[in-house]
Design an enzyme around this catalytic site. Sequence first.
Site, PDB file in Angstrom:
ATOM      1  N   CYS A 166      -5.061  -2.855   2.849  1.00  0.00           N
ATOM      2  CA  CYS A 166      -5.037  -2.653   4.300  1.00  0.00           C
ATOM      3  C   CYS A 166      -6.092  -3.531   4.965  1.00  0.00           C
ATOM      4  O   CYS A 166      -6.135  -4.728   4.755  1.00  0.00           O
ATOM      5  CB  CYS A 166      -5.214  -1.176   4.624  1.00  0.00           C
ATOM      6  SG  CYS A 166      -4.894  -0.767   6.360  1.00  0.00           S
ATOM      7  N   GLU A 201       0.848  -1.193   0.000  1.00  0.00           N
ATOM      8  CA  GLU A 201       0.000   0.000   0.000  1.00  0.00           C
ATOM      9  C   GLU A 201       0.888   1.249   0.000  1.00  0.00           C
ATOM     10  O   GLU A 201       1.838   1.356   0.767  1.00  0.00           O
ATOM     11  CB  GLU A 201      -0.877  -0.030   1.244  1.00  0.00           C
ATOM     12  CG  GLU A 201      -1.735   1.191   1.455  1.00  0.00           C
ATOM     13  CD  GLU A 201      -2.465   1.153   2.790  1.00  0.00           C
ATOM     14  OE1 GLU A 201      -3.446   1.921   2.954  1.00  0.00           O
ATOM     15  OE2 GLU A 201      -2.080   0.353   3.675  1.00  0.00           O
ATOM     16  N   LYS A 208      -9.648   1.434  -3.303  1.00  0.00           N
ATOM     17  CA  LYS A 208     -10.089   0.828  -2.047  1.00  0.00           C
ATOM     18  C   LYS A 208     -11.544   1.185  -1.765  1.00  0.00           C
ATOM     19  O   LYS A 208     -11.940   2.340  -1.840  1.00  0.00           O
ATOM     20  CB  LYS A 208      -9.193   1.308  -0.905  1.00  0.00           C
ATOM     21  CG  LYS A 208      -9.490   0.643   0.432  1.00  0.00           C
ATOM     22  CD  LYS A 208      -8.502   1.123   1.499  1.00  0.00           C
ATOM     23  CE  LYS A 208      -8.759   0.433   2.840  1.00  0.00           C
ATOM     24  NZ  LYS A 208      -7.828   0.916   3.881  1.00  0.00           N
TER      25      LYS A 208
END
Length: 561
Positions: free
Chosen positions: A433, A318, A383
């Site tokens: 994440c 990330e 995301k």
Amino acid sequence: MNAPGARALAAPLQRSIPAWADALGVALVGALQTLCHVHTGAWPLHLAAIALLAWRVAVATPRRAALLGFAFGVAWLAAGTWWLFVSMHRYGGLPAPLAIAAVAALSAALSLYLAAAMGLHARWRAGPAWRRSLLFAALWLLAELARGVVFTGFPWVASGYAYVDAPLAGLAPWLGVYGIGFAAAALAAFIAEHLVAPGQVGRAGVAPRDLGAGGAAGAAAPPAAVADPRARAAAASRPAPLRARVLPPVVAGVGVLALGVVAGLPTFSAPSGRLSVSLLQGNVPQEEKFAQEHVGNALAWTARALHAARGELVVGPETVIPLLPQQLEPAFWDELFAPFRSGTRAALLGAPMGSEAEGYTNSALGVSMASARQPGGVYRYDKHHLVPFGEFIPTGFKWFTRLMNIPLGDFNRGPLGAPAFAVGAERVAPNICYEDLFGEELAVHFVEGREAPTILANLSNIGWFGRTVAVEQHLQISRMRTLELERPMLRATNTGTTAVIDHRGVVTARLEPFTQGVLDASVEGRTGTTPFAWWAGRLDLWPLWLVGAALALLLRGRSSR
């Protein structure tokens, strides 16, 4: 049993332990059981912790039971997520007292669900041990679902993760992590009913509160005893024979654990091929990650590692590219991706995207020969499930985020169930994440079977939380997702744990956390759909909500406390 009789039984048991000591005891156990989310082989400790809570709640009034549930929950969450303090104080610049208060407030708010569940259990608890145990488990399930869903959810250290190496893990492809938590809670409560509180289980297997005019034990009792609550209480509090206390929980324990083993025997997926991978772990200290004077060195290492990697697929963490595209020269991007625009190799890297005008996204960019057909010649995943306060600002909390120095703290949300990234014959679905905490959202990828991913890839930066248990906790979460969906997971992280997990939840390769390096490994893609992926992808978690609510309503007894 009528209300005076129940109070007569509960009062001596409560007076023997003051409320503050009772709450402190269950809080200590609630904190201790979080060790099982790191040391997953210690899962019996987690089972014992739930059993102790069930025991104390079983002899409590609804008010005290709610207090015990609250104390257990606050300690559970504070001990399991204390590392949030690191991100807010050390890297966000929030004063230490405010950061401590924020962790405490979050833990307290999320523990209200468990407090309500335990209060209702004490009020509705009735009937034989199996019924009381199922009621406890149903309310436990509803509390965990509420914590994992309401206000975007925060299911970190959900109880089921403690069993990723236990026989109950066999339930994962059927029921998911919440179903495992339900089974563990039911078993723990049944053990508590028989072993931990022997005076609360009569020879017929009913609790003292069930002794009365309507109960079998009450029917067999002499009329004088039935009429006198104190006599009934004294008779009911006599310990049952050892065999009656030990045999039922042993049989139940063996049966439930065996059910988990048997449930794990079927395989719902088949191999789709093998892929060699290289996973980058830059180990950039969080205080340097977005600092202008250090970005150049980090980008140079990433470029060298990317070009030297041997895998057919190279995955970076990330925000491994910590700058927006417009903040870098076009020549940088051309040179970075040039080796992957032809041939069979591909790269998947985390980077922020967007602008102030259109908004920002936390994204993964994929480049391969096939991606040339996509807009900009690059595959892009944005995301979907954003982190509150870190990636979006909840309504009414802008004042709080202004106190912290977190870059790009308000992102736009990407679509749910975005297409996978094609790498040769494999389909790689990125998640970023803590998106891999939400198995029901990953399951959406499996609704269209022919387009379902064969490999999952988690791109994370746990550097926000320093050298803490968050690193190992997140690895166990990823392992649970592989069991639920029967897909391997590639984990490319900034500081750890960078790893390859196969479809059975086994870590087949990993890098030492907090080191800089590249993990070269091989992964087997899988096709097929587990029962969990089928129903969760279409119905979300609603089936579990309905089961929990239906059981709670069917098993509840009359209020007598």
